[in-house]
Design an enzyme around this catalytic site. Sequence first.
Site, PDB file in Angstrom:
ATOM      1  N   SER A 146       0.979  -1.312  -0.067  1.00  0.00           N
ATOM      2  CA  SER A 146      -0.100  -0.141  -0.004  1.00  0.00           C
ATOM      3  C   SER A 146       0.923   1.236  -0.086  1.00  0.00           C
ATOM      4  CB  SER A 146      -0.825  -0.107   1.282  1.00  0.00           C
ATOM      5  OG  SER A 146      -1.393   1.261   1.505  1.00  0.00           O
TER       6      SER A 146
ATOM      7  N   TYR B 134      -1.965  -1.339  10.948  1.00  0.00           N
ATOM      8  CA  TYR B 134      -2.215  -1.688   9.643  1.00  0.00           C
ATOM      9  C   TYR B 134      -1.119  -1.242   8.830  1.00  0.00           C
ATOM     10  CZ  TYR B 134      -3.761  -1.782   4.747  1.00  0.00           C
ATOM     11  OH  TYR B 134      -3.877  -1.993   3.495  1.00  0.00           O
TER      12      TYR B 134
ATOM     13  N   LYS C  53       1.969  -3.657   6.736  1.00  0.00           N
ATOM     14  CA  LYS C  53       2.730  -3.757   5.129  1.00  0.00           C
ATOM     15  C   LYS C  53       3.781  -3.257   5.147  1.00  0.00           C
ATOM     16  CE  LYS C  53      -1.426  -4.714   3.428  1.00  0.00           C
ATOM     17  NZ  LYS C  53      -1.599  -5.822   3.041  1.00  0.00           N
TER      18      LYS C  53
HETATM   19  P1  NAD Z   1     -11.188  -6.939   1.221  1.00  0.00           P
HETATM   20  O1  NAD Z   1     -11.462  -7.136   2.343  1.00  0.00           O
HETATM   21  O2  NAD Z   1     -12.230  -6.796   0.019  1.00  0.00           O
HETATM   22  O3  NAD Z   1     -10.409  -8.379   0.881  1.00  0.00           O
HETATM   23  C1  NAD Z   1      -9.632  -9.240   1.565  1.00  0.00           C
HETATM   24  C2  NAD Z   1     -10.179 -10.669   1.726  1.00  0.00           C
HETATM   25  O4  NAD Z   1      -9.487 -11.372   2.340  1.00  0.00           O
HETATM   26  C3  NAD Z   1     -11.702 -10.622   1.972  1.00  0.00           C
HETATM   27  O5  NAD Z   1     -12.470 -11.409   1.339  1.00  0.00           O
HETATM   28  C4  NAD Z   1     -11.461 -11.322   3.510  1.00  0.00           C
HETATM   29  O6  NAD Z   1     -12.702 -12.193   3.519  1.00  0.00           O
HETATM   30  C5  NAD Z   1     -10.363 -12.174   3.356  1.00  0.00           C
HETATM   31  N1  NAD Z   1      -9.381 -12.525   4.514  1.00  0.00           N
HETATM   32  C6  NAD Z   1      -9.239 -11.461   5.509  1.00  0.00           C
HETATM   33  N2  NAD Z   1      -8.368 -12.156   6.388  1.00  0.00           N
HETATM   34  C7  NAD Z   1      -8.322 -13.705   6.068  1.00  0.00           C
HETATM   35  C8  NAD Z   1      -7.723 -14.582   6.472  1.00  0.00           C
HETATM   36  N3  NAD Z   1      -7.246 -14.614   7.625  1.00  0.00           N
HETATM   37  N4  NAD Z   1      -7.958 -15.916   5.726  1.00  0.00           N
HETATM   38  C9  NAD Z   1      -8.220 -16.008   4.544  1.00  0.00           C
HETATM   39  N5  NAD Z   1      -9.051 -14.951   4.254  1.00  0.00           N
HETATM   40  C10 NAD Z   1      -8.996 -13.655   4.640  1.00  0.00           C
HETATM   41  O7  NAD Z   1     -10.005  -5.794   0.871  1.00  0.00           O
HETATM   42  P2  NAD Z   1      -9.563  -5.384  -0.380  1.00  0.00           P
HETATM   43  O8  NAD Z   1     -10.006  -4.032  -0.554  1.00  0.00           O
HETATM   44  O9  NAD Z   1      -9.846  -6.352  -1.535  1.00  0.00           O
HETATM   45  O10 NAD Z   1      -7.793  -5.456  -0.051  1.00  0.00           O
HETATM   46  C11 NAD Z   1      -6.956  -6.572  -0.535  1.00  0.00           C
HETATM   47  C12 NAD Z   1      -5.685  -6.215  -0.060  1.00  0.00           C
HETATM   48  O11 NAD Z   1      -5.090  -5.048  -0.686  1.00  0.00           O
HETATM   49  C13 NAD Z   1      -5.580  -6.213   1.476  1.00  0.00           C
HETATM   50  O12 NAD Z   1      -4.222  -6.823   1.668  1.00  0.00           O
HETATM   51  C14 NAD Z   1      -5.316  -4.972   1.688  1.00  0.00           C
HETATM   52  O13 NAD Z   1      -4.672  -4.737   2.655  1.00  0.00           O
HETATM   53  C15 NAD Z   1      -4.483  -4.436   0.408  1.00  0.00           C
HETATM   54  N6  NAD Z   1      -4.701  -2.857   0.103  1.00  0.00           N
HETATM   55  C16 NAD Z   1      -6.113  -2.604   0.053  1.00  0.00           C
HETATM   56  C17 NAD Z   1      -6.217  -1.185  -0.265  1.00  0.00           C
HETATM   57  C18 NAD Z   1      -7.794  -0.497  -0.308  1.00  0.00           C
HETATM   58  O14 NAD Z   1      -7.903   0.538  -0.334  1.00  0.00           O
HETATM   59  N7  NAD Z   1      -8.707  -1.558  -0.644  1.00  0.00           N
HETATM   60  C19 NAD Z   1      -5.308  -0.298  -0.660  1.00  0.00           C
HETATM   61  C20 NAD Z   1      -3.980  -0.726  -0.636  1.00  0.00           C
HETATM   62  C21 NAD Z   1      -3.760  -2.288   0.116  1.00  0.00           C
HETATM   63  C1  WQD Z   2      -9.458   9.655   0.980  1.00  0.00           C
HETATM   64  C2  WQD Z   2      -9.516  10.833   1.270  1.00  0.00           C
HETATM   65  C3  WQD Z   2     -10.053  11.805   3.470  1.00  0.00           C
HETATM   66  C4  WQD Z   2     -13.886   9.852   3.618  1.00  0.00           C
HETATM   67  C5  WQD Z   2      -7.189   4.491   3.088  1.00  0.00           C
HETATM   68  C6  WQD Z   2      -6.060   3.782   3.930  1.00  0.00           C
HETATM   69  C7  WQD Z   2      -4.828   3.500   3.175  1.00  0.00           C
HETATM   70  C8  WQD Z   2      -5.362   2.809   1.906  1.00  0.00           C
HETATM   71  C9  WQD Z   2      -6.291   3.505   1.373  1.00  0.00           C
HETATM   72  C10 WQD Z   2      -4.916   0.593   2.377  1.00  0.00           C
HETATM   73  C11 WQD Z   2      -8.998  11.377   2.384  1.00  0.00           C
HETATM   74  C12 WQD Z   2     -11.326  12.070   2.425  1.00  0.00           C
HETATM   75  C13 WQD Z   2     -12.933  10.115   3.243  1.00  0.00           C
HETATM   76  C14 WQD Z   2     -14.958  10.876   4.104  1.00  0.00           C
HETATM   77  C15 WQD Z   2     -13.486  12.670   3.531  1.00  0.00           C
HETATM   78  N1  WQD Z   2      -5.758   1.587   2.275  1.00  0.00           N
HETATM   79  N2  WQD Z   2     -12.662  11.579   2.910  1.00  0.00           N
HETATM   80  N3  WQD Z   2     -14.992  12.141   3.629  1.00  0.00           N
HETATM   81  O1  WQD Z   2      -7.306   7.865   3.863  1.00  0.00           O
HETATM   82  O2  WQD Z   2      -6.243   8.072   1.438  1.00  0.00           O
HETATM   83  O3  WQD Z   2      -6.494   5.673   2.464  1.00  0.00           O
HETATM   84  O4  WQD Z   2      -7.394   3.568   2.231  1.00  0.00           O
HETATM   85  O5  WQD Z   2      -3.816   0.201   2.447  1.00  0.00           O
HETATM   86  O6  WQD Z   2      -4.177   2.730   3.801  1.00  0.00           O
HETATM   87  O7  WQD Z   2      -5.520   4.804   4.940  1.00  0.00           O
HETATM   88  O8  WQD Z   2      -8.308   6.811   1.726  1.00  0.00           O
HETATM   89  O9  WQD Z   2     -10.781   6.918   1.065  1.00  0.00           O
HETATM   90  O10 WQD Z   2     -10.363   7.006   3.462  1.00  0.00           O
HETATM   91  O11 WQD Z   2      -9.916   8.787   1.949  1.00  0.00           O
HETATM   92  O12 WQD Z   2     -13.434  13.683   2.977  1.00  0.00           O
HETATM   93  O13 WQD Z   2     -16.209  10.285   4.343  1.00  0.00           O
HETATM   94  O14 WQD Z   2     -11.065  11.326   1.368  1.00  0.00           O
HETATM   95  O15 WQD Z   2     -10.076  12.689   4.196  1.00  0.00           O
HETATM   96  O16 WQD Z   2      -8.534  12.822   2.222  1.00  0.00           O
HETATM   97  P1  WQD Z   2      -7.047   7.396   2.434  1.00  0.00           P
HETATM   98  P2  WQD Z   2      -9.928   7.372   1.967  1.00  0.00           P
END
Ligand code: NAD
Ligand code: WQD
Length: 339
Positions: free
Chosen positions: A125, A150, A154
């Site tokens: 991330s 969290y 990562k």
């Molecule tokens: P998500 O929660 O939709 O998907 C994660 C999946 O993993 C879910 O289906 C959940 O049921 C499953 N899971 C969680 N713990 C588990 C376990 N112990 N065993 C088996 N399955 C398990 O999340 P996502 O948005 O698809 O994110 C996927 C990956 O990407 C994660 O590692 C997350 O940290 C990373 N990521 C997400 C974002 C984001 O904003 N969505 C941003 C950066 C990184």
């Molecule tokens: C985006 C912008 C908020 C909600 C998070 C995690 C990061 C990554 C992605 C996994 C910010 C603003 C949001 C609302 C708002 N996940 N906002 N009103 O904060 O960039 O990142 O998700 O790795 O680790 O921290 O994403 O979508 O929460 O926010 O104004 O109700 O929208 O302040 O500026 P963020 P976000």
Amino acid sequence: MRILVTGGLGYIGSHTVAELHEAGHDVVIMDNLSNSLKSVLEALETMCGRSFPFYEADITRIDDLTAIMKAEKNIDGIIHFAAKKSVPESLQMPVTYYENNILGLINVMRIIKDYSIPYFVFSSSCTVYGEPSKVPVTEATPTTSSPSPYGSSKLWAELMIQEFTRLTPGIKSVLLRYFNPVGAHESGKIGELPRGVPGNLMPFITQTAGGWREKLSVFGQDYSTPDGTCIRDFIHVVDLAEAHVAAIDFAASNDISTEIFNVGTGNGHSVLEVIQSFEKVTGLDLNYAFVDRRPGDVEQIWADTTKVTDVLGWKPKYSLDDMSRTAWEWQIKLGDKSA
Ligand code: NAD
Ligand code: WQD
């Protein structure tokens, strides 16, 4: 190739399963359904016109993973999505986050080693960059210790994977640093399924527009950005999914140890620009109001995508308007099921 996808029924995992299938790869899915629904598997099977081996299993239990490996032969690679992903939740329950995201990863690495699985792709991330002193960020921008379990998970995961890969002959790893994934599949069959009140911007916008939330709070109007709101690099989830196909293909055809890629569009958009895009493509007036800054928010971050474009040959296809449109189409389809 035959790819095991952990967390394969989640938001990004499910879109990646569809793209892997589209690219001709075979897929085995595992997920403990802690943040997803079994109906996502049915949707994927309808979309892809085939069934997928699915295991309701937990990465924190090594026996679960061993059982999958015993049942499924010839796994060439693992794409590891399974993790818990909420920053505020991680502040409330740090040990649960270490267990799921770190113990889970250790178990996955154990399987990679014991079963000599050569290719590994990990969901990292942009959170590892913290508050960058210069934007856009490249893969060489220093990573920082995170203010949340969290984010720490990562960062530590990246370090462990790099060391493990260096010390384990025959393993190649790709770390993908995602920026802000939004939007949904054009088919309308899969998308994000936020539980409870969404913490992320786009699902909060779509739920507000749909009438399930009264008002969107825009966190902060006094940042040092052109319109005073924070800037992020929003990336369409299908583009992000395609980057995983490029990553696993790259690992299979290049002599690497660990490679790291930013996966964003390279464009920063402010929170207000996202709202304007949403209003434009939907024709709706969004009810929103400015409130105080949200503690812990980074002011501005977007990706330098030179490396991912040059080395992986991957380029995003979807615009911010496409992200707004597909997110809204998915919200309409979901109705109040996500509220
Ligand atoms: P998500 O929660 O939709 O998907 C994660 C999946 O993993 C879910 O289906 C959940 O049921 C499953 N899971 C969680 N713990 C588990 C376990 N112990 N065993 C088996 N399955 C398990 O999340 P996502 O948005 O698809 O994110 C996927 C990956 O990407 C994660 O590692 C997350 O940290 C990373 N990521 C997400 C974002 C984001 O904003 N969505 C941003 C950066 C990184
Ligand atoms: C985006 C912008 C908020 C909600 C998070 C995690 C990061 C990554 C992605 C996994 C910010 C603003 C949001 C609302 C708002 N996940 N906002 N009103 O904060 O960039 O990142 O998700 O790795 O680790 O921290 O994403 O979508 O929460 O926010 O104004 O109700 O929208 O302040 O500026 P963020 P976000």
